[in-house]
Design a protein around this motif. Structure first.
Motif, short mmCIF file in Angstrom:
data_model
loop_
_atom_site.label_atom_id
_atom_site.label_comp_id
_atom_site.label_asym_id
_atom_site.label_seq_id
_atom_site.Cartn_x
_atom_site.Cartn_y
_atom_site.Cartn_z
N SER A 179 34.31 17.23 -51.18
CA SER A 179 33.03 17.46 -51.86
C SER A 179 32.94 16.56 -53.09
CB SER A 179 32.91 18.92 -52.30
OG SER A 179 32.57 19.72 -51.21
N PRO A 180 31.73 16.14 -53.47
CA PRO A 180 30.48 16.45 -52.82
C PRO A 180 30.27 15.63 -51.54
CG PRO A 180 30.06 15.04 -54.71
CD PRO A 180 31.54 15.33 -54.69
N VAL A 181 29.53 16.21 -50.62
CA VAL A 181 29.21 15.51 -49.37
C VAL A 181 27.75 15.09 -49.41
CG1 VAL A 181 30.97 16.72 -48.03
CG2 VAL A 181 28.68 17.68 -48.17
N ARG A 182 27.38 14.27 -48.44
CA ARG A 182 26.02 13.72 -48.42
C ARG A 182 25.02 14.73 -47.88
NH1 ARG A 182 26.55 8.39 -49.53
NH2 ARG A 182 28.57 7.47 -49.11
N ASP A 183 23.85 14.74 -48.50
CA ASP A 183 22.76 15.56 -47.99
C ASP A 183 22.03 14.79 -46.90
OD1 ASP A 183 21.15 13.69 -49.29
OD2 ASP A 183 20.69 15.02 -50.97
N ARG A 184 20.93 15.33 -46.39
CA ARG A 184 20.23 14.65 -45.29
C ARG A 184 19.59 13.34 -45.73
NH1 ARG A 184 15.55 19.09 -44.12
NH2 ARG A 184 15.28 19.66 -46.28
#
Length: 185
Positions: free
Chosen positions: A113-118
């Motif tokens: 984390s953090p991971v990518r959003d859409r």
């Protein structure tokens, strides 16, 4: 203990692997419920699974000190590490040392984390790690302060439950036989 939480839509979804985190949590929660039922322990007090033993060190002419060994704690369905505490000045007795060491749970964001959003931006935290913090108080707490600390999630070592070695069926049977022999006399 690490955990994956699915909270929002994101580009890379670890849903395929989050079941592992969920399965681990269910196993740990089951073991905790079993221990609390067997021993009749309250749900709002942590359980020491291993370690966290006060060891006294004394080398003349220096003053005696204590170390509290590293260990594992079970609390609210999570297993957390307890870091060793070293060189604690000797108080008025072993009971006093356990009443000035506190333990508190922590939740930290863990990699990746953090991971990518859409939209492809790294904005979503879904990986967490549970750990703990230990501290030494300057003085023993009053009963009122102990309750305030507990409500804040801080526990004294002296108040925590400890899992001891359980007797085997054979040991219990042998003890029962000895009692029967003594009562027969």
């Amino acid at each position: 203990m690490k955990e994956i939480r699915d909270s929002q839509e994101r580009q890379v979804q670890p849903v395929d692997f989050s079941f592992l985190s969920q399965a681990d949590s269910e196993i740990v929660a089951g073991v905790e419920a079993m221990l609390r039922t067997m021993y009749g322990w309250q749900e709002d007090i942590p359980i020491i699974l291993s370690g966290m033993i006060a060891e006294r060190y004394y080398k003349p002419p220096q003053e005696a000190t204590y170390n509290i060994t590293a260990g594992k704690v079970l609390f609210r369905g999570k297993i957390m590490d307890f870091q060793q505490i070293s060189n604690i000045p000797e108080p008025a007795g072993i009971d006093n040392i356990l009443e000035v060491i506190t333990w508190q749970t922590l939740v930290d964001i863990a990699a990746p984390s953090p991971v990518r959003d859409r939209n492809g931006e790294e904005t979503i935290n879904c990986h967490y790690e549970y750990s703990s913090k230990t501290m030494r108080l300057q003085n023993k707490l009053t009963e009122k302060d102990v309750e305030l600390y507990r409500r804040a999630g801080v526990f004294l070592l002296s108040d925590m439950y400890r899992v001891e070695k359980m007797a085997t069926y054979l040991e219990l049977y042998n003890l029962q036989r000895r009692i029967e022999i003594l009562e027969a006399r």
